[in-house]
Scaffold this motif. Sequence first.
Motif, mmCIF file in Angstrom:
data_model
loop_
_atom_site.group_PDB
_atom_site.id
_atom_site.type_symbol
_atom_site.label_atom_id
_atom_site.label_comp_id
_atom_site.label_asym_id
_atom_site.label_seq_id
_atom_site.Cartn_x
_atom_site.Cartn_y
_atom_site.Cartn_z
ATOM 1 N N GLN A 106 0.705 -0.932 0.283
ATOM 2 C CA GLN A 106 -0.630 -0.114 0.285
ATOM 3 C C GLN A 106 0.953 0.907 -0.374
ATOM 4 O O GLN A 106 0.300 2.555 -0.307
ATOM 5 N N PHE A 107 2.371 1.100 0.115
ATOM 6 C CA PHE A 107 2.767 2.235 0.036
ATOM 7 C C PHE A 107 2.882 3.495 -0.522
ATOM 8 O O PHE A 107 2.810 4.758 -0.548
ATOM 9 N N ALA A 108 2.313 3.056 -2.114
ATOM 10 C CA ALA A 108 2.919 3.971 -2.414
ATOM 11 C C ALA A 108 1.027 4.539 -2.833
ATOM 12 O O ALA A 108 0.492 6.341 -3.453
ATOM 13 N N LEU A 109 0.018 4.256 -1.934
ATOM 14 C CA LEU A 109 -0.909 4.502 -2.411
ATOM 15 C C LEU A 109 -1.237 5.802 -1.581
ATOM 16 O O LEU A 109 -1.914 6.690 -0.426
ATOM 17 N N THR A 110 -0.079 5.654 0.267
ATOM 18 C CA THR A 110 -0.297 6.658 1.268
ATOM 19 C C THR A 110 0.265 7.575 1.008
ATOM 20 O O THR A 110 -0.146 8.651 1.963
#
Length: 544
Positions: free
Chosen positions: A190-194
């Motif tokens: 999920q990192f790119a979403l955060t």
Amino acid sequence: MVRSARKTPVWIALILALGLVAAACGGDDDEPGSGQTSGPTSVEPGGDFSLQICEPEFLVPQNDNETCGGQVLQSLFTPLVQYDVETSEPANVVASDISTDDQTTWTITLNAGWTFHDGSPVNAQSFVDAWNWAANASNAAGNNYFFANIEGYDELNPTEGDADPEATLSGLEVVDDLTFTATLTAPFSQFALTVGYNAFYPLPPAFFEDPEGFNEQPIGNGPYMMDGVWEHDQFIKVTKFPDYAGTPGNADNIEFRIYSDPDVAYTDVQAGNLDIADVPDAQIEQGRTDFGDAFIETPSSVFQYIGFPLSDERFQSPELRQAFSLAIDREAVIEAVFFNTRTPARSLISPVVAGSREDACQYCAFDPELAAQKLEEAGGWEGPLKFWFNSDGGHETWVEAVSNMWRQNLGIQEIQFESSEFADYLGSLDAGDVDGPFRLGWVMDYPSPQNYLEPLHACEGSSNNTGYCNEEVDALIAEGNAAASIDEGIDSYLAAEDIILEDMPIIPTWFGLNQSVHSDRITNVQIDAFSFIRVADVQVVASE
């Protein structure tokens, strides 16, 4: 589970007697006010408009984690990614690419040409410096915990002693002017979403020279720049940034007018003294009629729930917690108290997020017979029950309604209310002083099922106020985090949700809707799932 037939609860008669029930809000999506505004098509470039906010807590993005400050910061800063106003899907903006081969080491590449309002460049160092500052415990940043999964965080946040104020995250590295890497402690798909959340905004060198002064007049990289300092409890004014690297805002100037009373703001729109305001619950019915197409209602990521203090042995039984949930008629509360401005929650994950299920919770349907059976299985309830809530959020009426349902359907007659202002209320939760069911809400930081599960329900969750801890849940969340993609992680998150809903450390109550009205001076008013007005898109109607 089939929902049982229901009789009219006693508490509805009470509310009717008090004159609090309005006529049902009928209609369908074709009626005025069911979506975004269409408005007049004749608009002029530029112009000014105003909108309601409350007093922000901070205007340093790494400190602010409430919606009033967030509304202003959205105009002053542009992040690595932005979320689509309708779908909440992320799209690169300042970032040209965010990539990984293993979900652990992420490479962030920036677009060239972005600058801050003072002319300094937005580069890799701007992000790394900002993230390091927020992650270092010595700075007491409100959004510090967002960096807990980056290598080196523990060294910056020692459990004993003080942090070295000069220490930085070992997991961050500047590769070149437009590239940096972030190495995480574990895979996280999920990192790119955060990174669209304001905790991850860049900061210019001027911030580090005078953080306190920056809070009063932030220097960002967004479509608008500060027009003077923050006038506390009065207003914040911004003006269009002429050198903005992205799509410029439509209006020339915006005033964020600060209100302590939402009813006053609503009345000011009616009187033509304000352009955009939220709609108080009691005005929803009339507002639809009075404003027509200028009444906007859109889905929100807001999730309201009732939590249990699991450290209290009286609440150890899942069957008891299930009974409390089954005894609540959510539809009746929403109709009578909220004038149909909420939707019943039968999931822990908002409908605006991928993976949400309409009926994930088998104990969220109103079933007083099963509620009584579950309470008996749990050994019943003896003595008084305390119901905790914050006193400054307008919760008294629904809390009374739910309490009456527990009295009627569970036979718990002595229910006492414990309330205080929000800051003190959170302090009581943090101190472990809460000894009964308590209300809280959640607005997503980024559009992922993980954001509704891990912070609230993981053993070490940053917002776990119940004390719930299930190692199987943690393992499933970690499995979702480590998936090859966001979509591939959803099944693991939903499996974790199923366990949480069976254990029921919280009672899902309802999801929110955004309701706002606007004057006839403006058009193209859009509200996203984070409950933010997209101010750069607002257009001022051409004067005749």
